[in-house]
Design a protein around this motif. Structure first.
Motif, PDB file in Angstrom:
ATOM      1  N   VAL A 228      45.066  41.548  53.106  1.00 47.41           N
ATOM      2  CA  VAL A 228      44.627  40.403  52.316  1.00 47.41           C
ATOM      3  C   VAL A 228      44.792  40.711  50.835  1.00 47.41           C
ATOM      4  O   VAL A 228      44.599  41.852  50.404  1.00 47.41           O
ATOM      5  CB  VAL A 228      43.149  40.054  52.636  1.00 47.41           C
ATOM      6  CG1 VAL A 228      42.217  41.163  52.183  1.00 47.41           C
ATOM      7  CG2 VAL A 228      42.747  38.737  51.983  1.00 47.41           C
ATOM      8  N   LEU A 229      45.165  39.699  50.050  1.00 48.98           N
ATOM      9  CA  LEU A 229      45.330  39.880  48.600  1.00 48.98           C
ATOM     10  C   LEU A 229      44.347  38.966  47.875  1.00 48.98           C
ATOM     11  O   LEU A 229      44.446  37.732  47.958  1.00 48.98           O
ATOM     12  CB  LEU A 229      46.764  39.562  48.171  1.00 48.98           C
ATOM     13  CG  LEU A 229      47.090  39.781  46.682  1.00 48.98           C
ATOM     14  CD1 LEU A 229      46.827  41.234  46.279  1.00 48.98           C
ATOM     15  CD2 LEU A 229      48.552  39.409  46.392  1.00 48.98           C
ATOM     16  N   LEU A 230      43.417  39.582  47.173  1.00 49.55           N
ATOM     17  CA  LEU A 230      42.347  38.867  46.465  1.00 49.55           C
ATOM     18  C   LEU A 230      42.575  38.916  44.964  1.00 49.55           C
ATOM     19  O   LEU A 230      42.783  39.985  44.392  1.00 49.55           O
ATOM     20  CB  LEU A 230      40.998  39.507  46.808  1.00 49.55           C
ATOM     21  CG  LEU A 230      39.791  39.084  45.954  1.00 49.55           C
ATOM     22  CD1 LEU A 230      39.419  37.632  46.250  1.00 49.55           C
ATOM     23  CD2 LEU A 230      38.609  40.010  46.202  1.00 49.55           C
TER      24      LEU A 230
ATOM     25  N   LEU B 155      43.936  44.020  45.687  1.00 50.94           N
ATOM     26  CA  LEU B 155      43.422  43.304  44.520  1.00 50.94           C
ATOM     27  C   LEU B 155      44.512  43.037  43.482  1.00 50.94           C
ATOM     28  O   LEU B 155      45.421  43.843  43.293  1.00 50.94           O
ATOM     29  CB  LEU B 155      42.292  44.103  43.848  1.00 50.94           C
ATOM     30  CG  LEU B 155      41.092  44.488  44.708  1.00 50.94           C
ATOM     31  CD1 LEU B 155      40.101  45.280  43.874  1.00 50.94           C
ATOM     32  CD2 LEU B 155      40.430  43.251  45.312  1.00 50.94           C
ATOM     33  N   THR B 156      44.370  41.892  42.813  1.00 53.08           N
ATOM     34  CA  THR B 156      45.157  41.589  41.630  1.00 53.08           C
ATOM     35  C   THR B 156      44.193  41.000  40.608  1.00 53.08           C
ATOM     36  O   THR B 156      43.179  40.393  40.981  1.00 53.08           O
ATOM     37  CB  THR B 156      46.303  40.602  41.950  1.00 53.08           C
ATOM     38  OG1 THR B 156      47.053  40.342  40.759  1.00 53.08           O
ATOM     39  CG2 THR B 156      45.778  39.283  42.487  1.00 53.08           C
TER      40      THR B 156
ATOM     41  N   ASP C  17      46.030  35.347  48.464  1.00 55.92           N
ATOM     42  CA  ASP C  17      45.417  34.710  49.629  1.00 55.92           C
ATOM     43  C   ASP C  17      44.134  33.970  49.275  1.00 55.92           C
ATOM     44  O   ASP C  17      43.769  32.983  49.914  1.00 55.92           O
ATOM     45  CB  ASP C  17      45.120  35.754  50.709  1.00 55.92           C
ATOM     46  CG  ASP C  17      46.382  36.423  51.226  1.00 55.92           C
ATOM     47  OD1 ASP C  17      47.374  35.706  51.478  1.00 55.92           O
ATOM     48  OD2 ASP C  17      46.384  37.669  51.356  1.00 55.92           O
ATOM     49  N   CYS C  18      43.442  34.472  48.252  1.00 52.49           N
ATOM     50  CA  CYS C  18      42.185  33.855  47.828  1.00 52.49           C
ATOM     51  C   CYS C  18      41.793  34.412  46.471  1.00 52.49           C
ATOM     52  O   CYS C  18      42.391  35.387  45.991  1.00 52.49           O
ATOM     53  CB  CYS C  18      41.072  34.109  48.851  1.00 52.49           C
ATOM     54  SG  CYS C  18      40.790  35.858  49.199  1.00 52.49           S
ATOM     55  N   GLY C  19      40.788  33.804  45.850  1.00 52.44           N
ATOM     56  CA  GLY C  19      40.327  34.284  44.554  1.00 52.44           C
ATOM     57  C   GLY C  19      38.854  33.996  44.359  1.00 52.44           C
ATOM     58  O   GLY C  19      38.326  33.010  44.893  1.00 52.44           O
ATOM     59  N   VAL C  20      38.183  34.869  43.619  1.00 51.61           N
ATOM     60  CA  VAL C  20      36.779  34.662  43.275  1.00 51.61           C
ATOM     61  C   VAL C  20      36.734  34.049  41.881  1.00 51.61           C
ATOM     62  O   VAL C  20      37.118  34.691  40.895  1.00 51.61           O
ATOM     63  CB  VAL C  20      35.988  35.985  43.312  1.00 51.61           C
ATOM     64  CG1 VAL C  20      34.541  35.756  42.858  1.00 51.61           C
ATOM     65  CG2 VAL C  20      36.008  36.575  44.713  1.00 51.61           C
ATOM     66  N   ILE C  21      36.308  32.797  41.813  1.00 57.78           N
ATOM     67  CA  ILE C  21      36.276  32.054  40.552  1.00 57.78           C
ATOM     68  C   ILE C  21      34.971  31.264  40.474  1.00 57.78           C
ATOM     69  O   ILE C  21      34.100  31.406  41.335  1.00 57.78           O
ATOM     70  CB  ILE C  21      37.494  31.103  40.421  1.00 57.78           C
ATOM     71  CG1 ILE C  21      37.532  30.106  41.590  1.00 57.78           C
ATOM     72  CG2 ILE C  21      38.798  31.905  40.373  1.00 57.78           C
ATOM     73  CD1 ILE C  21      38.651  29.083  41.491  1.00 57.78           C
ATOM     74  N   TYR C  22      34.842  30.431  39.451  1.00 57.58           N
ATOM     75  CA  TYR C  22      33.659  29.584  39.331  1.00 57.58           C
ATOM     76  C   TYR C  22      33.880  28.250  40.048  1.00 57.58           C
ATOM     77  O   TYR C  22      35.006  27.753  40.148  1.00 57.58           O
ATOM     78  CB  TYR C  22      33.337  29.316  37.863  1.00 57.58           C
ATOM     79  CG  TYR C  22      33.012  30.559  37.070  1.00 57.58           C
ATOM     80  CD1 TYR C  22      32.012  31.432  37.478  1.00 57.58           C
ATOM     81  CD2 TYR C  22      33.711  30.858  35.907  1.00 57.58           C
ATOM     82  CE1 TYR C  22      31.713  32.566  36.763  1.00 57.58           C
ATOM     83  CE2 TYR C  22      33.421  31.996  35.176  1.00 57.58           C
ATOM     84  CZ  TYR C  22      32.420  32.848  35.603  1.00 57.58           C
ATOM     85  OH  TYR C  22      32.137  33.986  34.894  1.00 57.58           O
TER      86      TYR C  22
END
Length: 286
Positions: A163-165, A198-199, A217-222
């Motif tokens: 997975v790439l986050l 991670l990127t 694949d996904c991202g942690v954002i607001y």
């Protein structure tokens, strides 16, 4: 007697009126032959408001909403020119510490404002909690990797399933909230980065762009950035995972336009300002 007093009052009024009319006539008579008498310019009914330039530094996640609120504000305060600078809270904080001219600062975390306050750069009594945001897990259109939740992401990261986050770097609030999530899960960020999971993005907009373009694949954002970008949110982090996401705001001590700065912040938390904030998912606190 009353009739006399009334007549006397009328006569006095007439005399005063006649005297008032006679003065201009005398001035006209005194003017040299062939020349127009001087004409006095009428005083303006109201003195024009002083022009003010207000420089606002704000977290990148506030770009759309503060720009819109700024347009509403300038409609009622046309003498104020707003100049916005949006970037990661850490970058803006450093610029202020290095002497950048700024009147108003709003960060996406308390840490950056705390550091400015410790340096004596925040106007005493002006700091307050402006609003709250949420940290979400967003996926590209169609969710190709079929990421279902934070728990699902945790399992994949633990298993290093490819997975790439996308996450924010360590000097920006959205990255710091992600690091808290890793700490809550007992995961080693350095090991995850070394495994290629991670990127990074220099601010939340850069992370959001990576998700929007489908390069991750996904991202942690607001939550608000996911809303503005039209991204699918599959989960929202709890306060136990990363703490509350509070945005403080303040006037800076070096501001020469502190009155306008305070007025602008009052407009941000006015009914019209709150409506704009709430429309994208912010929770106003001020």
């Amino acid at each position: 007697m009353k009739k006399f007093i009334a007549i006397l009052a009328i006569l006095v009024a007439l005399c005063l009126a006649a005297a008032g009319c006679a003065a201009p006539a005398a001035e006209e008579a005194a003017a040299p032959a062939g020349e127009e008498p001087p004409v006095e310019e009428a005083a303006p009914a109201e003195e024009a408001a002083e022009q003010v330039e207000l420089i606002v530094f704000a977290a990148a996640s506030l770009q759309e909403t503060l720009t819109q609120i700024g347009e509403l504000y300038q409609a009622v305060a046309p003498n104020v020119t707003l100049i916005f600078s949006f970037d990661s809270s850490g970058t803006l904080k450093t610029q202020i510490q290095e002497g950048a001219v700024c009147d108003v600062f709003s960060s996406a975390g308390q840490k950056q404002m705390d550091q400015l306050e410790e340096d004596g750069l925040v106007l005493a009594g002006s700091r307050f909690d402006l609003l709250e945001n949420k940290v979400v897990l967003a996926v590209p259109q169609g969710n190709p990797a079929n990421i279902r939740s934070y728990d699902d992401l945790r399992e994949r990261l633990e298993a290093a399933e490819g997975v790439l986050l996308a996450m924010g770097s360590s000097d920006v609030p959205v990255g710091q909230y992600t690091q808290k999530i890793f700490a809550c899960w007992g995961l080693d960020e350095a090991a995850l980065a070394a495994s290629g999971c991670l990127t990074y993005g220099g601010n939340v907009k850069e992370v959001t762009t990576q998700v929007s373009e489908g390069t991750v694949d996904c991202g942690v954002i607001y939550a608000t950035d996911a809303f503005s970008a039209g991204l699918t949110v599959v989960d929202t982090a709890t306060a136990e995972m990363c703490g509350r996401v509070i945005y403080p705001a303040a006037v800076l001590s070096a501001s020469e336009a502190w009155e306008a700065a305070g007025d602008f912040l009052n407009h941000v938390i006015s009914d019209r300002g709150r409506a704009v904030l709430e429309s994208v998912g912010f929770t106003p606190l001020g």
